[in-house]
Design a protein around this motif. Structure first.
Motif, mmCIF file in Angstrom:
data_model
loop_
_atom_site.group_PDB
_atom_site.id
_atom_site.type_symbol
_atom_site.label_atom_id
_atom_site.label_comp_id
_atom_site.label_asym_id
_atom_site.label_seq_id
_atom_site.Cartn_x
_atom_site.Cartn_y
_atom_site.Cartn_z
ATOM 1 N N GLY A 48 0.833 -1.190 0.000
ATOM 2 C CA GLY A 48 0.000 0.000 0.000
ATOM 3 C C GLY A 48 0.873 1.247 0.000
ATOM 4 N N ARG A 49 0.324 2.337 -0.496
ATOM 5 C CA ARG A 49 1.052 3.597 -0.508
ATOM 6 C C ARG A 49 1.000 4.231 0.870
ATOM 7 N NH1 ARG A 49 -1.503 5.311 -5.967
ATOM 8 N NH2 ARG A 49 0.114 4.743 -7.467
ATOM 9 N N ASP A 50 2.145 4.770 1.299
ATOM 10 C CA ASP A 50 2.240 5.465 2.586
ATOM 11 C C ASP A 50 1.703 4.572 3.700
ATOM 12 O OD1 ASP A 50 3.285 7.692 1.228
ATOM 13 O OD2 ASP A 50 1.268 8.439 0.804
ATOM 14 N N ASP A 51 0.653 5.024 4.415
ATOM 15 C CA ASP A 51 0.105 4.234 5.520
ATOM 16 C C ASP A 51 -1.129 3.440 5.113
ATOM 17 O OD1 ASP A 51 2.033 5.143 7.314
ATOM 18 O OD2 ASP A 51 0.874 6.933 7.831
ATOM 19 N N THR A 52 -1.431 3.385 3.839
ATOM 20 C CA THR A 52 -2.616 2.668 3.374
ATOM 21 C C THR A 52 -2.340 1.168 3.336
ATOM 22 O OG1 THR A 52 -3.200 4.545 1.978
ATOM 23 C CG2 THR A 52 -4.303 2.457 1.510
ATOM 24 N N PRO A 53 -3.224 0.325 3.891
ATOM 25 C CA PRO A 53 -3.022 -1.123 3.783
ATOM 26 C C PRO A 53 -3.210 -1.587 2.352
ATOM 27 C CG PRO A 53 -5.159 -0.639 4.780
ATOM 28 C CD PRO A 53 -4.441 0.670 4.671
ATOM 29 N N MET A 54 -2.602 -2.714 2.011
ATOM 30 C CA MET A 54 -2.719 -3.251 0.660
ATOM 31 C C MET A 54 -4.117 -3.807 0.429
ATOM 32 S SD MET A 54 -0.444 -6.752 0.966
ATOM 33 C CE MET A 54 -0.924 -7.361 -0.650
ATOM 34 N N ALA A 55 -4.493 -3.906 -0.840
ATOM 35 C CA ALA A 55 -5.811 -4.406 -1.207
ATOM 36 C C ALA A 55 -5.976 -5.867 -0.774
ATOM 37 C CB ALA A 55 -6.021 -4.281 -2.715
ATOM 38 N N THR A 56 -7.213 -6.227 -0.411
ATOM 39 C CA THR A 56 -7.521 -7.570 0.058
ATOM 40 C C THR A 56 -8.168 -8.400 -1.044
ATOM 41 O OG1 THR A 56 -9.792 -7.115 0.786
ATOM 42 C CG2 THR A 56 -8.003 -6.535 2.307
ATOM 43 N N ILE A 57 -8.311 -9.681 -0.780
ATOM 44 C CA ILE A 57 -8.937 -10.569 -1.752
ATOM 45 C C ILE A 57 -10.423 -10.258 -1.892
ATOM 46 C CG2 ILE A 57 -9.540 -12.456 -0.169
ATOM 47 C CD1 ILE A 57 -8.359 -14.334 -2.438
ATOM 48 N N TRP A 58 -11.021 -9.585 -0.900
ATOM 49 C CA TRP A 58 -12.411 -9.120 -1.026
ATOM 50 C C TRP A 58 -12.474 -7.867 -1.901
ATOM 51 C CZ3 TRP A 58 -10.281 -10.989 3.436
ATOM 52 C CH2 TRP A 58 -10.847 -12.171 3.942
ATOM 53 N N ASP A 59 -11.476 -7.006 -1.809
ATOM 54 C CA ASP A 59 -11.403 -5.852 -2.712
ATOM 55 C C ASP A 59 -11.288 -6.316 -4.163
ATOM 56 O OD1 ASP A 59 -11.369 -4.273 -0.405
ATOM 57 O OD2 ASP A 59 -9.169 -4.128 -0.399
ATOM 58 N N GLU A 99 -27.351 -4.070 -0.041
ATOM 59 C CA GLU A 99 -27.258 -2.652 -0.398
ATOM 60 C C GLU A 99 -27.418 -1.727 0.813
ATOM 61 O OE1 GLU A 99 -29.737 -1.743 -3.833
ATOM 62 O OE2 GLU A 99 -29.674 -3.878 -4.368
ATOM 63 N N THR A 100 -26.876 -2.113 1.955
ATOM 64 C CA THR A 100 -26.929 -1.253 3.131
ATOM 65 C C THR A 100 -25.896 -0.138 2.995
ATOM 66 O OG1 THR A 100 -25.291 -2.542 4.354
ATOM 67 C CG2 THR A 100 -27.601 -3.240 4.534
ATOM 68 N N SER A 101 -26.043 0.892 3.819
ATOM 69 C CA SER A 101 -25.085 2.003 3.784
ATOM 70 C C SER A 101 -23.680 1.519 4.131
ATOM 71 C CB SER A 101 -25.527 3.110 4.745
ATOM 72 O OG SER A 101 -25.631 2.618 6.074
ATOM 73 N N ALA A 102 -23.586 0.533 5.032
ATOM 74 C CA ALA A 102 -22.276 -0.009 5.397
ATOM 75 C C ALA A 102 -21.617 -0.708 4.206
ATOM 76 C CB ALA A 102 -22.425 -0.987 6.563
ATOM 77 N N ARG A 103 -22.407 -1.392 3.376
ATOM 78 C CA ARG A 103 -21.869 -2.065 2.192
ATOM 79 C C ARG A 103 -21.329 -1.049 1.188
ATOM 80 N NH1 ARG A 103 -20.862 -7.418 3.161
ATOM 81 N NH2 ARG A 103 -22.657 -8.419 4.142
ATOM 82 N N TYR A 104 -22.053 0.052 1.012
ATOM 83 C CA TYR A 104 -21.564 1.097 0.111
ATOM 84 C C TYR A 104 -20.244 1.679 0.633
ATOM 85 C CZ TYR A 104 -25.767 1.289 -2.813
ATOM 86 O OH TYR A 104 -26.776 0.989 -3.702
ATOM 87 N N GLY A 110 -12.800 -0.244 -0.472
ATOM 88 C CA GLY A 110 -12.107 -1.196 -1.329
ATOM 89 C C GLY A 110 -11.559 -0.541 -2.581
ATOM 90 N N LEU A 111 -12.326 0.374 -3.151
ATOM 91 C CA LEU A 111 -11.855 1.115 -4.319
ATOM 92 C C LEU A 111 -10.600 1.918 -3.978
ATOM 93 C CD1 LEU A 111 -15.348 2.286 -5.558
ATOM 94 C CD2 LEU A 111 -13.745 0.936 -6.937
ATOM 95 N N GLU A 112 -10.590 2.528 -2.793
ATOM 96 C CA GLU A 112 -9.422 3.297 -2.358
ATOM 97 C C GLU A 112 -8.198 2.410 -2.207
ATOM 98 O OE1 GLU A 112 -8.652 6.404 -1.878
ATOM 99 O OE2 GLU A 112 -10.590 7.274 -2.368
ATOM 100 N N ALA A 115 -6.801 1.421 -5.567
ATOM 101 C CA ALA A 115 -6.095 2.536 -6.202
ATOM 102 C C ALA A 115 -4.773 2.842 -5.512
ATOM 103 C CB ALA A 115 -6.986 3.782 -6.201
ATOM 104 N N ASP A 116 -4.690 2.565 -4.206
ATOM 105 C CA ASP A 116 -3.495 2.903 -3.435
ATOM 106 C C ASP A 116 -2.506 1.756 -3.309
ATOM 107 O OD1 ASP A 116 -4.275 5.508 -3.024
ATOM 108 O OD2 ASP A 116 -5.251 5.115 -1.103
ATOM 109 N N THR A 117 -2.836 0.593 -3.840
ATOM 110 C CA THR A 117 -1.911 -0.544 -3.805
ATOM 111 C C THR A 117 -1.015 -0.503 -5.038
ATOM 112 O OG1 THR A 117 -3.422 -1.954 -2.542
ATOM 113 C CG2 THR A 117 -1.714 -3.059 -3.836
ATOM 114 N N ARG A 118 0.269 -0.587 -4.793
ATOM 115 C CA ARG A 118 1.261 -0.533 -5.876
ATOM 116 C C ARG A 118 1.861 -1.920 -6.071
ATOM 117 N NH1 ARG A 118 2.090 2.471 -10.316
ATOM 118 N NH2 ARG A 118 4.274 2.403 -10.985
#
Length: 267
Positions: A48-59, A99-104, A110-112, A115-118
């Motif tokens: 991940g970039r900076d302090d961002t964790p790397m993307a997961t298999i759910w992402d 489609e709950t607010s938590a899912r959104y 996950g999108l973040e 995008a932040d995983t290199r």
């Protein structure tokens, strides 16, 4: 830009390369420790970039949606583009997440991370050397509509048909480890009647798991007992004094397709 009518269901698909190598964290807790992996000619570094964790298999489910959209467009004769568009609601429905607010909120997170995983890997070697990329070049959500720009190489790989269909039941798998194993089994066993096999030390290395080998073996045994991988059967052979080997093959009564894949070579 690629978008499809909402009324047309699309089949889950993923690039073959993404099913064989440790590109994603298998943990639900944030992983900040990079993946540094080498096996034969394959080298990769994922962080991940900076302090961002790397993307997961759910992402990675978001990538499955994007790749599946591209494949559906290709099958309809549309020209391919790394610019993919769809509604956030359609993505959640495709992933069977509700489609709950938590899912959104989780979808946006996950999108973040994507995008932040290199990623730097020799799998995408160019004349200049190993290729570096992020899973998503850019994304924007506006009034419920999602616009993604994917790496050009990913779009090109779909054009080369370097993809496999996935069983939709994959999205119901809750564990990162069993998701990883399903993708690897799907990639290597395919629909071959005789299936495929790996010895466990090789599998442990291929997973780039942070778990020690004894824990890895425990997880494999648990999944063999649970028999939870959709469309496949697992069998572990561990003769006394020999290296344990995991065999996997299609289960004819639950496998969702009736044809046989071309022979798949291990890499």
């Amino acid at each position: 830009m690629i978008s499809l009518p909402v009324s047309r269901p699309i089949t889950p698909c993923l690039l073959i390369d993404l099913m064989s190598w440790p590109f994603f964290s298998l943990s639900k807790s944030p992983r900040h420790v990079p993946v540094s992996f080498r096996m034969g000619h394959v080298i990769m570094h994922v962080a991940g970039r900076d302090d961002t964790p790397m993307a997961t298999i759910w992402d990675a489910d978001i990538l499955i949606w994007a790749v599946s959209t591209l494949v559906a467009a290709r099958r309809r004769g549309q020209p391919l583009s790394p610019h993919v568009r769809g509604s956030m609601r359609d993505v959640l429905r495709f992933l069977d997440r509700g489609e709950t607010s938590a899912r959104y909120a989780r979808l946006r997170a996950g999108l973040e991370r994507l995008a932040d995983t290199r990623v730097t890997t020799s799998l995408r070697q160019t004349r200049e050397g190993a290729l570096g990329f992020s899973w998503i070049v850019a994304w924007q959500e506006r009034r419920g509509e999602l616009d993604l720009i994917l790496p050009q190489w990913l779009c090109d790989a779909v054009g080369r048909r370097a993809v496999l269909d996935l069983d939709p039941r994959y999205f119901a798998l809750t564990g990162g480890f069993e998701r990883w194993l399903y993708l690897l089994v799907r990639r290597h066993a395919g629909r071959q009647k005789e299936g495929w096999a790996f010895d466990l030390p090789h599998l442990h290395e291929k997973s780039a798991s942070r778990s020690p080998y004894p824990r890895f073996v425990f997880e494999i045994r648990r999944l063999v007992t649970a028999d939870s991988l959709p469309g496949y059967r697992l069998r572990l052979e561990a003769p006394s004094g020999d290296v344990p080997v995991l065999h996997f093959m299609p289960a004819s009564e639950t496998y969702p397709h009736g044809i046989v894949d071309n022979h798949v070579e291990d890499s």
